[in-house]
Scaffold this motif. Sequence first.
Motif, PDB file in Angstrom:
ATOM      1  N   ASN A 117       0.893  -1.270  -0.353  1.00 24.16           N
ATOM      2  CA  ASN A 117      -0.362   0.067   0.427  1.00 24.16           C
ATOM      3  C   ASN A 117       1.226   1.130  -0.355  1.00 24.16           C
ATOM      4  OD1 ASN A 117      -2.602  -1.743   0.486  1.00 24.16           O
ATOM      5  ND2 ASN A 117      -1.030  -2.508   2.437  1.00 24.16           N
ATOM      6  N   SER A 118       2.416   1.083   0.234  1.00 20.39           N
ATOM      7  CA  SER A 118       3.270   2.350   0.375  1.00 20.39           C
ATOM      8  C   SER A 118       4.321   2.421   0.071  1.00 20.39           C
ATOM      9  CB  SER A 118       3.095   3.163   1.315  1.00 20.39           C
ATOM     10  OG  SER A 118       4.121   2.055   2.418  1.00 20.39           O
ATOM     11  N   GLY A 119       5.012   2.907  -0.820  1.00 17.04           N
ATOM     12  CA  GLY A 119       6.314   2.743  -0.595  1.00 17.04           C
ATOM     13  C   GLY A 119       7.329   1.818   0.896  1.00 17.04           C
ATOM     14  N   ALA A 120       7.377   2.445   1.554  1.00 19.42           N
ATOM     15  CA  ALA A 120       7.311   1.777   3.425  1.00 19.42           C
ATOM     16  C   ALA A 120       7.583   0.639   2.989  1.00 19.42           C
ATOM     17  CB  ALA A 120       7.676   2.190   4.374  1.00 19.42           C
ATOM     18  N   GLU A 121       6.386  -0.333   2.812  1.00 18.08           N
ATOM     19  CA  GLU A 121       5.566  -1.656   2.534  1.00 18.08           C
ATOM     20  C   GLU A 121       6.398  -2.326   1.667  1.00 18.08           C
ATOM     21  OE1 GLU A 121       1.782  -2.526   2.994  1.00 18.08           O
ATOM     22  OE2 GLU A 121       1.377  -0.690   3.869  1.00 18.08           O
ATOM     23  N   ALA A 122       6.328  -1.236   0.451  1.00 14.13           N
ATOM     24  CA  ALA A 122       6.615  -2.299  -0.448  1.00 14.13           C
ATOM     25  C   ALA A 122       8.742  -2.362  -0.470  1.00 14.13           C
ATOM     26  CB  ALA A 122       6.888  -1.897  -2.568  1.00 14.13           C
ATOM     27  N   ASN A 123       9.368  -1.762   0.454  1.00 13.24           N
ATOM     28  CA  ASN A 123      10.321  -2.142   0.769  1.00 13.24           C
ATOM     29  C   ASN A 123      10.424  -3.280   1.459  1.00 13.24           C
ATOM     30  OD1 ASN A 123      11.833  -0.125  -1.477  1.00 13.24           O
ATOM     31  ND2 ASN A 123      11.481   1.674   0.212  1.00 13.24           N
ATOM     32  N   GLU A 124       9.579  -2.604   2.978  1.00 15.18           N
ATOM     33  CA  GLU A 124       9.913  -3.622   3.957  1.00 15.18           C
ATOM     34  C   GLU A 124       9.865  -5.639   2.773  1.00 15.18           C
ATOM     35  OE1 GLU A 124       9.850  -4.122   7.393  1.00 15.18           O
ATOM     36  OE2 GLU A 124       9.943  -2.214   7.279  1.00 15.18           O
ATOM     37  N   PHE A 152      16.452   7.176   0.741  1.00 18.21           N
ATOM     38  CA  PHE A 152      15.272   6.985   2.139  1.00 18.21           C
ATOM     39  C   PHE A 152      14.590   6.288   0.828  1.00 18.21           C
ATOM     40  CE2 PHE A 152      10.618   8.421   2.402  1.00 18.21           C
ATOM     41  CZ  PHE A 152      11.504   9.092   4.165  1.00 18.21           C
ATOM     42  N   HIS A 153      13.970   5.418   2.315  1.00 19.30           N
ATOM     43  CA  HIS A 153      13.617   3.824   1.831  1.00 19.30           C
ATOM     44  C   HIS A 153      12.825   4.428   2.676  1.00 19.30           C
ATOM     45  CE1 HIS A 153      17.029   2.666  -0.834  1.00 19.30           C
ATOM     46  NE2 HIS A 153      17.511   3.133   0.407  1.00 19.30           N
ATOM     47  N   GLY A 154      12.036   4.487   3.379  1.00 22.37           N
ATOM     48  CA  GLY A 154      10.418   4.560   3.998  1.00 22.37           C
ATOM     49  C   GLY A 154      11.042   4.757   5.579  1.00 22.37           C
ATOM     50  N   ARG A 155       9.667   5.695   6.460  1.00 22.48           N
ATOM     51  CA  ARG A 155       9.050   5.545   7.525  1.00 22.48           C
ATOM     52  C   ARG A 155       9.237   3.945   8.530  1.00 22.48           C
ATOM     53  NH1 ARG A 155      10.254  11.228   9.247  1.00 22.48           N
ATOM     54  NH2 ARG A 155       9.141  12.825   6.907  1.00 22.48           N
ATOM     55  N   GLY A 208      15.805  10.364  -3.913  1.00 23.18           N
ATOM     56  CA  GLY A 208      15.134  11.392  -4.174  1.00 23.18           C
ATOM     57  C   GLY A 208      14.774  12.651  -2.907  1.00 23.18           C
ATOM     58  N   GLU A 209      14.491  12.206  -2.419  1.00 23.49           N
ATOM     59  CA  GLU A 209      13.947  12.741  -0.972  1.00 23.49           C
ATOM     60  C   GLU A 209      15.704  13.711   0.122  1.00 23.49           C
ATOM     61  OE1 GLU A 209      11.103  13.535   1.098  1.00 23.49           O
ATOM     62  OE2 GLU A 209      10.529  12.018  -0.772  1.00 23.49           O
ATOM     63  N   GLY A 210      17.045  13.023  -0.127  1.00 24.51           N
ATOM     64  CA  GLY A 210      18.071  13.129  -0.294  1.00 24.51           C
ATOM     65  C   GLY A 210      18.251  14.632  -0.487  1.00 24.51           C
ATOM     66  N   PHE A 236      16.120  -2.429  -6.482  1.00 28.03           N
ATOM     67  CA  PHE A 236      16.302  -0.387  -6.863  1.00 28.03           C
ATOM     68  C   PHE A 236      14.560   0.005  -5.971  1.00 28.03           C
ATOM     69  CE2 PHE A 236      18.757   0.190 -10.877  1.00 28.03           C
ATOM     70  CZ  PHE A 236      19.849   0.283 -10.361  1.00 28.03           C
ATOM     71  N   ASP A 237      15.013   0.675  -5.443  1.00 29.79           N
ATOM     72  CA  ASP A 237      13.840   1.635  -4.806  1.00 29.79           C
ATOM     73  C   ASP A 237      13.671   2.843  -5.758  1.00 29.79           C
ATOM     74  OD1 ASP A 237      12.208   2.586  -3.756  1.00 29.79           O
ATOM     75  OD2 ASP A 237      13.667   3.470  -1.590  1.00 29.79           O
ATOM     76  N   GLU A 238      12.395   2.504  -6.521  1.00 26.75           N
ATOM     77  CA  GLU A 238      12.571   3.309  -7.451  1.00 26.75           C
ATOM     78  C   GLU A 238      10.462   3.972  -7.405  1.00 26.75           C
ATOM     79  OE1 GLU A 238      12.948   3.480 -11.320  1.00 26.75           O
ATOM     80  OE2 GLU A 238      14.433   1.874 -11.862  1.00 26.75           O
TER      81      GLU A 238
HETATM   82  C1  LIG Z   1       8.761   8.531  -0.785  1.00 27.77           C
HETATM   83  C2  LIG Z   1       9.321   7.071  -0.808  1.00 27.77           C
HETATM   84  C3  LIG Z   1       9.249   6.112   0.338  1.00 27.77           C
HETATM   85  C4  LIG Z   1       8.456   5.875   1.141  1.00 27.77           C
HETATM   86  O1  LIG Z   1       6.710   5.870   0.804  1.00 27.77           O
HETATM   87  P1  LIG Z   1       5.661   6.058   1.652  1.00 27.77           P
HETATM   88  O2  LIG Z   1       4.754   5.384   0.521  1.00 27.77           O
HETATM   89  O3  LIG Z   1       6.013   7.005   1.940  1.00 27.77           O
HETATM   90  O4  LIG Z   1       6.194   4.700   2.394  1.00 27.77           O
HETATM   91  C5  LIG Z   1      10.179   5.157  -0.121  1.00 27.77           C
HETATM   92  N1  LIG Z   1      11.396   5.162  -1.038  1.00 27.77           N
HETATM   93  C6  LIG Z   1      12.052   6.147  -1.877  1.00 27.77           C
HETATM   94  C7  LIG Z   1      13.024   6.499  -2.958  1.00 27.77           C
HETATM   95  C8  LIG Z   1      10.732   7.354  -1.636  1.00 27.77           C
HETATM   96  O5  LIG Z   1      10.886   8.593  -2.617  1.00 27.77           O
END
Ligand SMILES: *Cc1c(COP(=O)(O)O)cnc(C)c1O
Length: 414
Positions: A117-124, A152-155, A208-210, A236-238
């Motif tokens: 459902n989110s980026g952090a979860e996809a990375n998990e 930045f990989h999530g919270r 990105g965030e960095g 790759f975190d895309e």
């Molecule tokens: C935003 C972001 C995340 C986290 O995504 P969320 O949907 O906020 O959990 C992880 N990795 C990258 C590269 C991001 O830009």
Amino acid sequence: MMPEMKWTEQEEMMEDQYEVASQDQQHVMGTYARQPLHLVRGEGMYVYDADDIAYLDFTSGIAVSSLGHCHPALVNAVTTQANTLWHTSNLYLTTPQANLAAKLTEASGFDRVFFANSGAEANEAAIKLARRYSKKIYGAHKGEIITFTHAFHGRTIATVTATPQVKYQEGFGPLPSGFRYVEEFTLDAVKAAISAKTCAVMIEPIQGEGGVRPVPPEFLLALRQLCDMHGLLLIFDEVQTGAGRTGSWLAWQCVGVKPDILTMAKGLGGGLPIGAMMADAVIASVFTPGTHGSTFGGNPIAASAAVAVIDTIMAPGFLEQVRRRGQQLYGQLQDLALRFPDSVQEVRGMGLMWGVVLQGIDAGHVMNACREQGLLVLTAGGNTIRLLPPLIVSSTDIEKAISILGNVIKEAIG
Ligand SMILES: *Cc1c(COP(=O)(O)O)cnc(C)c1O
């Protein structure tokens, strides 16, 4: 007798806005430094506040509203699905999720997808898949993952541990073990961090965030070769660079270095929450029934939106147009850099993802001043203005944004 006091419409509106701001301030946890802007609707490249003042959106809600606001294809897909079926859990088959899986893996160059459902979860999910696969192939000692400074990989607890920045980690210990940080994009630095326990290297092709920091393609290629030599998985975190942002569907396709595992989220749902983690069949095969899951992942409404996003972005000519607009934006940002050589240190990025590194003026101040002139932009690490316009941005939109940004920098210098 006094006539009954009548609220004018404007007073009522101001009262409403005050109410919303005070509800937010009193009842939402204070994790966000909100800007003083109450948005009520969006259309195309613009969002509108409670006074119906228009703002040109060069943020896309942080790379999410990839087709702008209320794109007809998305509105249609989501309303149709909302009248059909909302949610089933992953205990059953649904049409939108299956269709999305087929289209997404095809566009992305992988066999299989897991929906989150989110980026952090996809990375998990990526971290879990990498560990499970490596343990099965090489032994239980495998599990360490290498990540990079400014990443930045999530919270979530694991993804924030994968994010080597004090400002995100402070106060949240104990953090899980199993992450090693590398400070520079050099092969020697990565080699020094590899141990018998290492199972994967995780990296954003453009951080990105960095601070919108593109990773040199030669380094990504070298990393690919190093991972192959050592039996490591390349992730790759895309989450930010995916879904057409860089001018290709995914950044890996434009760099020409394919990872073993890839994550997406932000732009994929065009504004609805969805994340995806992809891999080829051999690696994906260690995710057997019960090993991982998500109640909402691949939800029918979010999946319908993502299908509309893919259909639109992969339609002939769309990505070509993104690249063209990207070149235009880059060119005009370079012109700004020439005009203000003492304030604009560097312009970096790709496609429609640009960072303008400032010096002598504060990026936060520039962001606020742009907003006051009707342009929404983002900041990112290292005093950087970050521009992530919806992929439907026009030539005129870019000219307007550059003109406002130019005015603001000029005024900031004084
Ligand atoms: C935003 C972001 C995340 C986290 O995504 P969320 O949907 O906020 O959990 C992880 N990795 C990258 C590269 C991001 O830009």
